[in-house]
Design an enzyme around this catalytic site. Structure first.
Site, PDB file in Angstrom:
ATOM      1  CG  HIS A 126      -1.902   0.975   1.409  1.00 45.11           C
ATOM      2  ND1 HIS A 126      -1.636   2.285   1.718  1.00 45.11           N
ATOM      3  CD2 HIS A 126      -3.257   0.896   1.279  1.00 45.11           C
ATOM      4  CE1 HIS A 126      -2.780   2.962   1.781  1.00 45.11           C
ATOM      5  NE2 HIS A 126      -3.769   2.141   1.515  1.00 45.11           N
ATOM      6  CD  GLN A 135      -6.614  -4.628   4.441  1.00 42.80           C
ATOM      7  OE1 GLN A 135      -7.548  -5.372   4.739  1.00 42.80           O
ATOM      8  NE2 GLN A 135      -6.811  -3.380   4.078  1.00 42.80           N
ATOM      9  CB  CYS A 174      -3.716   3.206  -1.626  1.00 42.62           C
ATOM     10  SG  CYS A 174      -4.997   4.416  -1.328  1.00 42.62           S
ATOM     11  CE  LYS A 188      -7.032  -0.069   6.446  1.00 41.72           C
ATOM     12  NZ  LYS A 188      -7.777   0.349   5.278  1.00 41.72           N
ATOM     13  CG  ASP A 242       0.776  -2.159   6.180  1.00 41.96           C
ATOM     14  OD1 ASP A 242      -0.142  -2.297   7.001  1.00 41.96           O
ATOM     15  OD2 ASP A 242       0.648  -1.558   5.092  1.00 41.96           O
TER      16      ASP A 242
HETATM   17  C1  LIG Z   1      -2.301  -2.733   3.710  1.00 48.05           C
HETATM   18  C2  LIG Z   1      -2.622  -1.332   4.147  1.00 48.05           C
HETATM   19  N1  LIG Z   1      -1.660  -0.568   4.670  1.00 48.05           N
HETATM   20  C3  LIG Z   1      -1.880   0.688   5.091  1.00 48.05           C
HETATM   21  C4  LIG Z   1      -3.130   1.244   4.988  1.00 48.05           C
HETATM   22  C5  LIG Z   1      -3.341   2.640   5.484  1.00 48.05           C
HETATM   23  O1  LIG Z   1      -4.225   2.642   6.551  1.00 48.05           O
HETATM   24  P1  LIG Z   1      -4.849   4.022   7.075  1.00 48.05           P
HETATM   25  O2  LIG Z   1      -5.439   4.686   5.890  1.00 48.05           O
HETATM   26  O3  LIG Z   1      -5.869   3.604   8.065  1.00 48.05           O
HETATM   27  O4  LIG Z   1      -3.741   4.796   7.666  1.00 48.05           O
HETATM   28  C6  LIG Z   1      -4.167   0.503   4.430  1.00 48.05           C
HETATM   29  C7  LIG Z   1      -5.507   1.102   4.250  1.00 48.05           C
HETATM   30  O5  LIG Z   1      -6.217   0.748   3.327  1.00 48.05           O
HETATM   31  C8  LIG Z   1      -3.905  -0.822   4.003  1.00 48.05           C
HETATM   32  O6  LIG Z   1      -4.866  -1.594   3.490  1.00 48.05           O
END
Ligand SMILES: Cc1ncc(COP(=O)(O)O)c(C=O)c1O
Length: 415
Positions: A129, A209, A372, A232, A206
């Site tokens: 992401h 998910q 993203c 999430k 990260d």
């Molecule tokens: C794999 C992953 N990393 C990072 C993020 C970023 O999360 P946030 O927008 O809550 O900061 C997301 C959000 O969709 C994500 O799916």
């Protein structure tokens, strides 16, 4: 115990409303953000109604109660991910957590274990992401370190054939996603963590998910830093978690400076409080922390293993149904082997935005676009996809609604 998704839906006020002129809400966009149970909404609003005060500061009852709730939430998070309580830092989001660690490393002076310079390496993957890619690009640009990455195979798995050369003696950081928000792929952490530690690199995970969907124990995984977002995981927006091993947090310079994060201050300088305070400058997201605590308690009451099993069963069901549709191409693993409940796909020449709008007219919420993850989309040869992402409140009926919506769209756009 099997999970009763219909009973669970009753805990979520949003499922009592209808969508687009009285249609049942089929929410298949939990990968973007999850819905919230009543207990989370109440925990957040009760904080404001009953306990509101700045934590750690005031010498009065409300401040004491607010501090107990805030620090209680930290303990709940620590228990949920197998961490020590002082290793849990509250941020506003996973994006902030990942920026925190990357930016803080960029602040590390010569002699600090996190100091990076030309010749050092940062390793990411093609399936990140943007939140776990751009902060590392920026860190490389600030320090002169080089950025390299694991490629993604056509099946949507990490290509680890060059593991030992991509993670090499110059590597200082390996930052990767636990589960891809686009492909659903769950990455094989064991061999990556082992190799990273062999060369003295730290692993930043990260877990946006994964933490909401399966048991993630930071101690068992032996990673070094981790980030995830509350929203999430049935929690509120505006709260994220940054976790780091205690001895690493002790050496990591702060990200934001100001009130609450100091030990002593003179007119010319300051020293830092120990973690987690060092990383929590200012009055923090107290009500949101209360909500996150309630969220993780809610998930724990149902049982994260039960949630995971439920999602595996539903994803298996949906993958099979989607695979049977002509011209529908799943972008990512087509089997349940090391895979979670995000399913992205293209559908003939129907643009994902058109499909998304059509499904929305039937009360079905999916995500469309690049999610993203532009480099990953390019690698997979797609401009955009439609993504259905499943969670504890979804049912086979939701999956069936999606399938029939897709078939209706096929007829509609063929006209
Ligand atoms: C794999 C992953 N990393 C990072 C993020 C970023 O999360 P946030 O927008 O809550 O900061 C997301 C959000 O969709 C994500 O799916």
């Amino acid at each position: 115990m099997t999970l009763d998704a219909l009973a669970i839906r009753k805990d979520f006020p949003i499922f009592q409303r209808t969508i687009r002129d009285g249609k049942r809400l089929v929410y298949l966009d939990s990968g973007a953000t999850s819905q919230k149970p009543e207990s989370v909404i109440s925990a957040e609003s009760d904080f404001y109604r009953l306990h509101n005060a700045a934590v750690h500061r005031g010498a009065h009852q409300l401040a004491e109660e607010a501090t107990d709730i805030y620090e209680g939430a930290r303990q709940i998070v620590a228990d949920f991910i197998g961490a020590q309580v002082d290793e849990v830092v509250f941020t506003k989001s996973a994006t902030e957590s990942l920026n925190l660690v990357a930016y803080a490393m960029g602040n590390a002076p010569v002699g600090n274990r996190f100091h990076l310079r030309a010749g050092d390496g940062i390793v990411v993957t093609e399936m990140e992401h943007h939140a776990n890619l751009i902060p590392w690009q920026q860190l490389a640009a600030r320090t002169g370190a080089s950025l390299s990455w694991f490629e993604v195979t056509p099946e949507g798995r990490l290509d680890l054939s060059q593991l030992d050369s991509i993670i090499n003696e110059s590597t200082k950081v390996v930052a990767l996603t636990h589960q891809s928000n686009v492909l659903g792929t769950i990455n094989p952490l064991d061999e990556i963590v082992k190799r990273a530690h062999e060369v003295g690199a730290v692993v930043v995970l990260d877990a946006c998910q994964s933490v909401p969907h399966m048991k993630v124990d930071v101690t068992a995984l032996d990673i070094d830093f981790m980030a995830f977002s509350g929203h999430k995981a049935v929690g509120p927006t505006g709260i994220g978690v940054f976790w780091g091993k205690a001895e690493l947090l002790a050496d990591l310079p702060p990200f934001l400076t100001g009130g609450s994060m100091i030990e002593t201050v003179t007119m010319t300088g300051a020293t830092w409080a120990p973690a987690p305070k060092k990383f929590e400058a200012g009055v923090p997201n107290m009500a949101q922390a209360a909500g996150l605590g309630a969220a993780l308690q809610y998930l724990s009451t149902i049982g994260i293993e039960n949630i995971h099993r439920h999602e595996v069963a539903l994803t298996t069901y949906l993958l099979e149904k989607l695979s049977a549709i002509d011209e529908l191409a799943i972008v990512g693993p087509k089997t349940m082997d090391a895979r979670g409940g995000s399913i992205s796909f293209t559908f003939g020449d129907i643009h994902p935005h058109d499909l998304g709008q059509f499904l929305d007219s039937q009360g079905i919420a999916v995500r469309t676009g690049h999610h993203c993850a532009w480099p990953l989309n390019r690698k997979m040869g797609v401009v955009a996809t439609t993504r259905a992402s499943l969670y504890l409140y979804n049912t086979e009926e939701d999956c069936d609604a999606l399938i029939s919506g897709i078939l209706d769209a096929q007829r509609y756009f063929a006209r």
